[in-house]
Design an enzyme around this catalytic site. Structure first.
Site, PDB file in Angstrom:
ATOM      1  N   GLU A  28      46.314  78.279  58.544  1.00  0.00           N
ATOM      2  CA  GLU A  28      45.346  79.316  58.911  1.00  0.00           C
ATOM      3  C   GLU A  28      44.638  79.040  60.231  1.00  0.00           C
ATOM      4  O   GLU A  28      44.320  79.974  60.953  1.00  0.00           O
ATOM      5  CB  GLU A  28      44.364  79.631  57.775  1.00  0.00           C
ATOM      6  N   CYS A  52      34.327  94.060  57.950  1.00  0.00           N
ATOM      7  CA  CYS A  52      33.293  94.869  58.599  1.00  0.00           C
ATOM      8  C   CYS A  52      31.896  94.358  58.251  1.00  0.00           C
ATOM      9  O   CYS A  52      31.675  93.785  57.192  1.00  0.00           O
ATOM     10  CB  CYS A  52      33.374  96.298  58.126  1.00  0.00           C
ATOM     11  N   ASN A  88      31.482 100.261  55.515  1.00  0.00           N
ATOM     12  CA  ASN A  88      32.390  99.174  55.126  1.00  0.00           C
ATOM     13  C   ASN A  88      33.151  99.636  53.892  1.00  0.00           C
ATOM     14  O   ASN A  88      32.565 100.316  53.044  1.00  0.00           O
ATOM     15  CB  ASN A  88      31.619  97.915  54.729  1.00  0.00           C
ATOM     16  N   GLY A  89      34.396  99.218  53.754  1.00  0.00           N
ATOM     17  CA  GLY A  89      35.162  99.598  52.566  1.00  0.00           C
ATOM     18  C   GLY A  89      36.251 100.583  52.925  1.00  0.00           C
ATOM     19  O   GLY A  89      36.575 100.783  54.100  1.00  0.00           O
ATOM     20  N   GLU A 122      46.326  73.039  49.576  1.00  0.00           N
ATOM     21  CA  GLU A 122      45.157  73.315  50.421  1.00  0.00           C
ATOM     22  C   GLU A 122      45.358  72.714  51.820  1.00  0.00           C
ATOM     23  O   GLU A 122      44.945  73.310  52.814  1.00  0.00           O
ATOM     24  CB  GLU A 122      43.884  72.782  49.744  1.00  0.00           C
ATOM     25  N   ARG A 156      32.539  86.710  60.309  1.00  0.00           N
ATOM     26  CA  ARG A 156      33.326  87.313  59.238  1.00  0.00           C
ATOM     27  C   ARG A 156      34.631  87.907  59.748  1.00  0.00           C
ATOM     28  O   ARG A 156      35.492  88.258  58.945  1.00  0.00           O
ATOM     29  CB  ARG A 156      32.501  88.393  58.538  1.00  0.00           C
ATOM     30  N   HIS A 196      65.088  70.509  44.652  1.00  0.00           N
ATOM     31  CA  HIS A 196      65.657  71.736  44.072  1.00  0.00           C
ATOM     32  C   HIS A 196      65.720  72.870  45.082  1.00  0.00           C
ATOM     33  O   HIS A 196      65.760  74.031  44.704  1.00  0.00           O
ATOM     34  CB  HIS A 196      64.840  72.166  42.852  1.00  0.00           C
ATOM     35  N   LYS A 254      36.359  86.176  56.916  1.00  0.00           N
ATOM     36  CA  LYS A 254      35.699  85.193  56.056  1.00  0.00           C
ATOM     37  C   LYS A 254      35.646  85.657  54.612  1.00  0.00           C
ATOM     38  O   LYS A 254      35.880  84.889  53.695  1.00  0.00           O
ATOM     39  CB  LYS A 254      34.286  84.922  56.585  1.00  0.00           C
ATOM     40  N   LYS A 272      45.080  74.966  55.133  1.00  0.00           N
ATOM     41  CA  LYS A 272      44.183  74.688  56.266  1.00  0.00           C
ATOM     42  C   LYS A 272      44.972  74.685  57.562  1.00  0.00           C
ATOM     43  O   LYS A 272      44.565  75.273  58.552  1.00  0.00           O
ATOM     44  CB  LYS A 272      43.496  73.322  56.129  1.00  0.00           C
ATOM     45  N   TRP A 276      36.541  95.976  61.250  1.00  0.00           N
ATOM     46  CA  TRP A 276      37.815  95.284  61.059  1.00  0.00           C
ATOM     47  C   TRP A 276      38.799  96.379  60.687  1.00  0.00           C
ATOM     48  O   TRP A 276      38.695  96.968  59.607  1.00  0.00           O
ATOM     49  CB  TRP A 276      37.662  94.287  59.915  1.00  0.00           C
TER      50      TRP A 276
END
Ligand code: G6P
Length: 606
Positions: A488, A2, A98-99, A481, A27, A504, A601, A485, A72
């Site tokens: 996502e 948010c 927000n929250g 990483e 975001r 294994h 974000k 990438k 959001w």
């Protein structure tokens, strides 16, 4: 996540609010809304983009005071009704939040029993009802807001306006950032400086528990007990231009391409060629203290965590101190043992990831010594830690982290050099690392020049439903990483494994339909890695090798050869082609590269 924008001043608020909301789009959000005050409140809110909101805001939407929000969804699906702002039943109070309010159900039941009628499914709506109940009798809007917040359990960044007090906005923070922007006879507030930099560079960060009253001629801040607090404005050096795509098709490609400069900025002024050490004044530790740590524990989330794994490896190798990285959320929930001789390092691009912030706060409560490696100056984590390093990478807009990831790994190399040189790292090795670090920006340029080849490989492999990434020791975080990438931004399923673990279990997955990206640096583990490639090929798996030389065609279908640095620093360079690979795979699959589905974000909720 948010976003909040607020304005009070002489100008029309709506265009400023809409422009601010646009700056917060990166975001991640699903709906947006604005309210302005002008002889009553006028509100518009929609499910969808800020552009959809702008389309329904009429030309005559006048009012010089207002608040806006990008939502959001957490409580209730994305919809026009659940979008913020939320009004009180008498349309006197408007709130954006927000929250998460944890006791929202309980408060809602009480308010409903008392006759309140809720229109949305959100937790946030309780705030407008609570404030409206007391605002009539309160001396000020701030007092009514404070009273309501006392009843709330949870996290919030809020902005509130009252139709009967058309000259002020009240904002408050607890766990969700609020930044005030100081203008010429006008005031702004937002959840992120990105929404403010077009209008002002003078900002004030609220602390948890603080509340601020904004008026045209300035602001006043208060602690939770209503006592006034004194705040020093900070000048931010991020410019509006940082938030443009600068001619690139996507922010992601722009940010990947900026890395020669951003790495140079992370290094600037920090390498000492005389003693082959790193100058890190922000650590706030003398040599004796720096020597006293026996262990390093690194925490972060997502890509920050993976860069922390590269960091742990660098610290173990260069400083010979046991070091490891852990997801910040796992760390905070397992009631960690906090040791006095452990140095804790928290990593965050945004400086406001809630899990990382909460872990830092837990560490501080238990007396831990915490450093921060953070990109956003003045952010919550930066303010909470005992010292640290700023990345100076400039704002990162694309949801998937690239330049901040790389700069964090570089910052760890500096920290490892620093910790190493007060211990046993020889001047010769110190020089070797300093020289290696200085070579990075030029070598990153060489990797960027490989883009056409990487693009071709991305097109070749992007059609696979699933990909495996493997690496060994230094190469393992690079593989993790790389997989992160790819998944996502392209939504291609990708798994990362230590190369040695393949046999294994996951080897059962290998076949022609599941290609492998193998990180194979020219280090002491080269032969072992080549054996792994042989095992994959023997099962009919295709291999894209990323390393320092062409491989035998019997071991790899394709090779991406990147410049070689010092073996300790190679993981930094090996990560970059994987960013470009993921980018082109995502473009080939026509994904929303900068705003991948379901992601935000910075995740400022638990
Ligand atoms: C979110 C983002 C990730 C990021 C992580 C940590 O999950 O989607 O890309 O790596 O947060 O963010 P931070 O700002 O703390 O580095």
């Amino acid at each position: 996540m948010c976003g909040i924008v607020a304005y009070v001043g002489p100008k029309d608020a709506a265009p400023i609010l809409l422009e601010g909301l646009q700056r917060l789009e990166y975001r991640g959000y699903d709906s947006a809304g604005v309210v302005v005050s002008n002889r009553g409140l006028k509100m518009r809110k929609v499910k969808g983009r800020v552009a959809d909101l702008a389309a329904v805001v009429p030309a005559r939407f006048r009012g010089t005071l207002g608040i806006g929000h990008t939502r959001w969804a957490t409580h209730g699906a994305p919809s026009d009704v659940n979008a913020h702002p939320h009004l009180s039943a008498d349309e006197r109070i408007a709130v954006v939040h927000n929250g998460i309010i944890e006791n929202a159900d309980e408060l809602r039941a009480k308010l409903e029993a008392d006759g309140a009628v809720f229109v949305s499914e959100t937790d946030s709506e309780v705030l407008s009802h609570l404030i409206a109940r007391t605002v009539e009798d309160a001396d000020s809007l701030a007092e009514a807001v404070r009273g309501a917040l006392k009843r709330v359990v949870g996290t919030y960044g809020i902005a509130v306006i009252d139709a009967q007090r058309p000259g002020e906005v009240v904002v408050a923070r607890n766990g969700s950032p609020i930044v005030l922007g100081i203008g010429e006879k006008e005031m702004f507030a937002a959840s992120d400086v990105a929404a403010l930099v077009r209008y002002t560079r003078q900002v004030v960060h609220l602390e948890d528990g603080e509340l601020a009253v904004l008026k045209t001629d300035g602001f006043t801040t208060f602690a939770s007990d209503a006592r006034e607090t004194a705040k020093e404005p900070l000048t931010v050096d991020w410019e509006a231009g940082h938030y443009d795509t600068g001619g690139y098709e996507h922010y992601l490609l722009k940010e990947i391409s900026e890395q020669p400069e951003t790495v140079a900025r992370t290094l600037r002024g920090r390498l000492d060629d005389r003693f082959h050490i790193a100058h890190l004044g922000g650590l706030n530790m003398d040599a004796r203290e720096t020597r006293s740590f026996r262990r390093v524990k690194i925490i972060g989330c997502g890509s920050a965590y993976y860069s922390g794994q590269i960091g742990a490896q660098l610290i173990e190798e260069l400083a010979r101190i046991p070091a490891d990285a852990e997801p910040a959320s796992e760390f905070r929930y397992r009631s960690p043992v906090v040791e006095p001789d452990t140095l804790y390092v928290a990593i965050s691009q945004s400086g406001e990831t809630y899990d990382t912030l909460a872990a830092v706060q837990e560490l501080k409560r238990k007396g831990g010594r915490v450093l921060g490696i953070v990109n956003t100056v003045g952010s919550a984590i930066a303010r909470e830690v005992d010292g640290g390093l700023y990345l100076h990478a400039g704002p990162e807009v694309s949801v998937a982290s690239t330049k901040a990831f790389t700069s964090t790994a570089v910052a760890f190399a500096l920290l490892a050099l620093h910790l190493g040189r007060v211990r046993d790292l020889s001047p010769a090795d110190g020089r070797r690392i300093c020289e290696g670090l200085r070579a990075l920006p030029g070598q990153i340029k060489e990797i960027l020049a490989l883009e056409p080849q990487i693009k071709e490989l991305a097109h070749k492999y992007a059609g696979s439903p699933s990909m495996m990434f493997v690496g060994r020791v230094r190469g393992y975080p690079v593989a993790r990483e790389g997989a992160q990438k790819l998944k996502e931004i392209s939504y291609v399923h990708a798994e990362a494994y230590p190369a040695s673990e393949l046999k294994h279990g996951p080897l059962a997955l290998i076949g022609p339909e599941m290609p492998t990206v193998a990180i194979v640096p020219d280090d002491e583990l080269l032969d072992k890695n080549l054996t792994t490639l042989g095992e994959i090929r023997a099962r009919g798996g295709r291999v894209l090798m990323v390393g320092h030389r062409e491989a035998d065609p019997r071991l790899a279908d394709d090779c991406l050869v990147v410049p070689r640095n010092e073996i300790e620093l190679d993981p930094i360079l090996l990560s970059i082609p994987l960013q470009i690979f993921a980018y082109h795979a995502a473009v080939a699959l026509e994904r929303d590269v900068d705003k991948p589905r379901n992601l935000a974000k910075s995740v400022t909720v638990e």
